[in-house]
Design a protein around this motif. Sequence first.
Motif, PDB file in Angstrom:
ATOM      1  N   SER A   1       0.809  -1.213   0.000  1.00  0.00           N
ATOM      2  CA  SER A   1       0.000   0.000   0.000  1.00  0.00           C
ATOM      3  C   SER A   1       0.844   1.266   0.000  1.00  0.00           C
ATOM      4  O   SER A   1       0.300   2.369  -0.130  1.00  0.00           O
ATOM      5  CB  SER A   1      -0.942   0.015   1.214  1.00  0.00           C
ATOM      6  N   ALA A   2       2.164   1.123   0.116  1.00  0.00           N
ATOM      7  CA  ALA A   2       3.022   2.308   0.136  1.00  0.00           C
ATOM      8  C   ALA A   2       3.001   3.038  -1.195  1.00  0.00           C
ATOM      9  O   ALA A   2       3.196   4.249  -1.245  1.00  0.00           O
ATOM     10  CB  ALA A   2       4.462   1.909   0.475  1.00  0.00           C
ATOM     11  N   SER A   3       2.746   2.323  -2.293  1.00  0.00           N
ATOM     12  CA  SER A   3       2.805   2.948  -3.612  1.00  0.00           C
ATOM     13  C   SER A   3       1.444   3.130  -4.267  1.00  0.00           C
ATOM     14  O   SER A   3       1.295   3.999  -5.120  1.00  0.00           O
ATOM     15  CB  SER A   3       3.688   2.107  -4.539  1.00  0.00           C
ATOM     16  N   ALA A   4       0.475   2.312  -3.919  1.00  0.00           N
ATOM     17  CA  ALA A   4      -0.836   2.409  -4.580  1.00  0.00           C
ATOM     18  C   ALA A   4      -1.876   1.657  -3.758  1.00  0.00           C
ATOM     19  O   ALA A   4      -1.549   0.792  -2.935  1.00  0.00           O
ATOM     20  CB  ALA A   4      -0.767   1.826  -5.996  1.00  0.00           C
ATOM     21  N   GLU A   5      -3.117   1.987  -4.016  1.00  0.00           N
ATOM     22  CA  GLU A   5      -4.215   1.284  -3.357  1.00  0.00           C
ATOM     23  C   GLU A   5      -4.241  -0.170  -3.828  1.00  0.00           C
ATOM     24  O   GLU A   5      -4.020  -0.474  -5.005  1.00  0.00           O
ATOM     25  CB  GLU A   5      -5.540   1.968  -3.703  1.00  0.00           C
ATOM     26  N   ILE A   6      -4.488  -1.060  -2.905  1.00  0.00           N
ATOM     27  CA  ILE A   6      -4.542  -2.485  -3.240  1.00  0.00           C
ATOM     28  C   ILE A   6      -5.948  -2.804  -3.732  1.00  0.00           C
ATOM     29  O   ILE A   6      -6.924  -2.746  -2.977  1.00  0.00           O
ATOM     30  CB  ILE A   6      -4.196  -3.346  -2.010  1.00  0.00           C
ATOM     31  N   SER A   7      -6.060  -3.134  -4.998  1.00  0.00           N
ATOM     32  CA  SER A   7      -7.384  -3.373  -5.581  1.00  0.00           C
ATOM     33  C   SER A   7      -7.286  -4.426  -6.672  1.00  0.00           C
ATOM     34  O   SER A   7      -6.194  -4.868  -7.042  1.00  0.00           O
ATOM     35  CB  SER A   7      -7.945  -2.064  -6.171  1.00  0.00           C
ATOM     36  N   GLY A   8      -8.447  -4.828  -7.176  1.00  0.00           N
ATOM     37  CA  GLY A   8      -8.489  -5.763  -8.292  1.00  0.00           C
ATOM     38  C   GLY A   8      -7.841  -7.093  -7.958  1.00  0.00           C
ATOM     39  O   GLY A   8      -8.023  -7.665  -6.880  1.00  0.00           O
ATOM     40  N   GLU A   9      -7.051  -7.603  -8.896  1.00  0.00           N
ATOM     41  CA  GLU A   9      -6.387  -8.888  -8.730  1.00  0.00           C
ATOM     42  C   GLU A   9      -5.432  -8.871  -7.541  1.00  0.00           C
ATOM     43  O   GLU A   9      -5.275  -9.877  -6.843  1.00  0.00           O
ATOM     44  CB  GLU A   9      -5.630  -9.250 -10.017  1.00  0.00           C
ATOM     45  N   SER A  10      -4.802  -7.726  -7.295  1.00  0.00           N
ATOM     46  CA  SER A  10      -3.899  -7.621  -6.145  1.00  0.00           C
ATOM     47  C   SER A  10      -4.655  -7.835  -4.844  1.00  0.00           C
ATOM     48  O   SER A  10      -4.174  -8.518  -3.930  1.00  0.00           O
ATOM     49  CB  SER A  10      -3.210  -6.251  -6.132  1.00  0.00           C
TER      50      SER A  10
END
Length: 736
Positions: free
Chosen positions: A697-706
């Motif tokens: 989560s430090a670089s981007a929102e965790i969404s979708g397949e992640s």
Amino acid sequence: MSDRSEVSREKNPGIFASAIEYLVDCGQRSVLFLDVMRKRGVQYREHLAETAPHVLDYSIELVADGRKFPRPVNYALVRIAPPANVELDPKRRPFVVVDPRAGHGPGIGGFKADSEIGVAMKAGHPCYFIGFLPEPIPGQTIEDIARAEGEFLKQVIALHPDAEGKPCVIGNCQAGWAVMMLASIQPDLFGPIIVAGSPLSYWAGVRGQNPMRYLGGLLGGSWLTALYSDLGGGKFDGAWLVQNFESMNPSNTLWTKQYNVYANVDTEAERYLEFERWWGGHVNLNAAEIQFIVDELFVGNKLAAGRIKTSDGKVVDLRNIRSPIVVFCSKGDNITPPQQALGWILDLYEDVDEIRSYGQTIVYTVHETVGHLGIFVSGGVARKEHSEFSSNIDLIDVLPPGLYEATFEAKSDQTANADFASGQWVMRCERRTLDDIRAMGENSPEDTRRFVTAARVSEINLAAYRSFVQPWVKAMMAPQYAEFLRNLHPLRLQYDLFGDDNPATRTVAEAADNIRDHRKPAARNNPFLALQESYSKSVVSALDAWRDLRDATSESLFLAIYGSPALQAAVGVDPNSAPASRPKMTEEHRRALDTRIKELKSKIEHGGLRDCMIRGLLYVGMARGMVDERSLEALRRVRLNDRSSRLSLPQFKTLVREQFFMLLLEPDASLNAIPKLLPKSVEDRRHGFAVIRDVLSASAEISGESARRLRKIAQLFGVDEKGEGGVPAGRKAKAS
């Protein structure tokens, strides 16, 4: 600031007054311009008179002198002294910049404060520089130089025993292929390698562009190189290489560079003289050195094909390099276009899986506009690309094997965790395939066959020259005559003609000093200045049109001559054959690979919390297809604050690579093994999962397949998505 910029006019003074004003300004600028040319000539002679001329903008300390080696070479290793306001971290890996010996003298990598060396020191890295003297040691070869550079790197490593990682080595332009050759022979000496504007695949390109690759064929091959070396008494004048570069852009060489000084003589003189000090510092090469470069690389294109051997029989195979390779190139570079900088990847590998099979990490970035020299000397490039590479070199070093493109996004108020990214940019390494490189353009099989034919013709012509002409040329070339001819080279002559030895320029300095005291620049709105600019643009347009016609004609001639089935058949090239295939994987490597695969599979059910954390992090991160420097910084902080024994950077790199390959080889088995490897402590499992979540989560929102994959990891860790819960993870948590 220009004096002209300070001149203002309340109203238009009239055409006659404007003409007088312009003529006075024009006359003054002409004298000041001649004085700049005079200073250039004086500077040229002073620079050549130095024992070890260079243009480094830093104090240096000699560490090792290659002239004292068992096989002496004209190279030396120096330590760069940091500026007073820069503090180096002795535990950070050192940077070693290797300068190109392409006709100019050394120092381009540290030409300015905002340079490759400058940004590396600002990031805390100790810096070293490998440069050379103007005259080669008699008998030295390219192989001797490579081995000397290997000794230099050994000394750097010995001077930094506590550094986390081997030196990062930067090879600019021609030094890039030299660094890559050495790294393939002695891979254990290298940390990450940065090759900037370096031509590694000399035949590569696209039609309508990159005309320099046709030059060898149009000149009949490398026999002309041998002739010039013989006329130089066994030495090749680097001014000929510089002239090749200048001929690529005649409008800049013949007009723009000088006109810009003339038009802005009050402000541009210092910058122009600073650059000319390096550009005019021509150096010499031994005949054997330049012949190797032209035969094996420029015309033969043997480096990427794995057809170069050392004197002891070792094959120079770039696939042997074990360090991450960073390739920096630009679409605006007409000397080393992206196809030549990256084409070796297509020459050597079938796909990304084959790159991974060699444990190789390749990162490339393509600038949109900067020219060849701008890659090394542009302050904007240094502050962005080189600064990010320097600050994130450890990130690059621990990247899982594969092919990546480095992209850069400017920081803003909306940038999440901006403090996790150094500098003004956020660097990402985005996963790529070989199709992304092919999309930049590549040769057709027919064009490759043309280059093969040109190489065969070169071999035939060189053999004929050596048999029938060379003995006569060598017999009549006394050293004094060779030196006389060298001084008559047009590029050398242009500096001497304007020097103080010319009686016509002796009064220029006094006249220029008088003019500076009474300078009267024309107003910016003077209509004759606009007319002058219009004329300049027309000259540039005419020279550019001539260049385009010349290049198009050269390409057509090359394609027609070497595309002839009759010529191809005559030199032993089958007109209907397919181009030579890429080098095959050796049986030795295949056996080593099979052994390594078995070893990794046997380790899947071994390890502990740390292994599970990295395995889970990689599994989720693979869905994103990129690595962001903020995530790596978050992981670095975790590593430094690890409550258990802290891993060194090389140990951490090994751990990441092993877990990555386990997931590639046996994804289900690797995930299913996680519950068996986790500790029983609920707190430890919560902590491990929290690290995974926080790093991602430090670089981007965790969404979708992640997000789906993160839920899977949460189940395997026996916690919920927030890291809470405490049901021991068991065998029921199976990977789907």
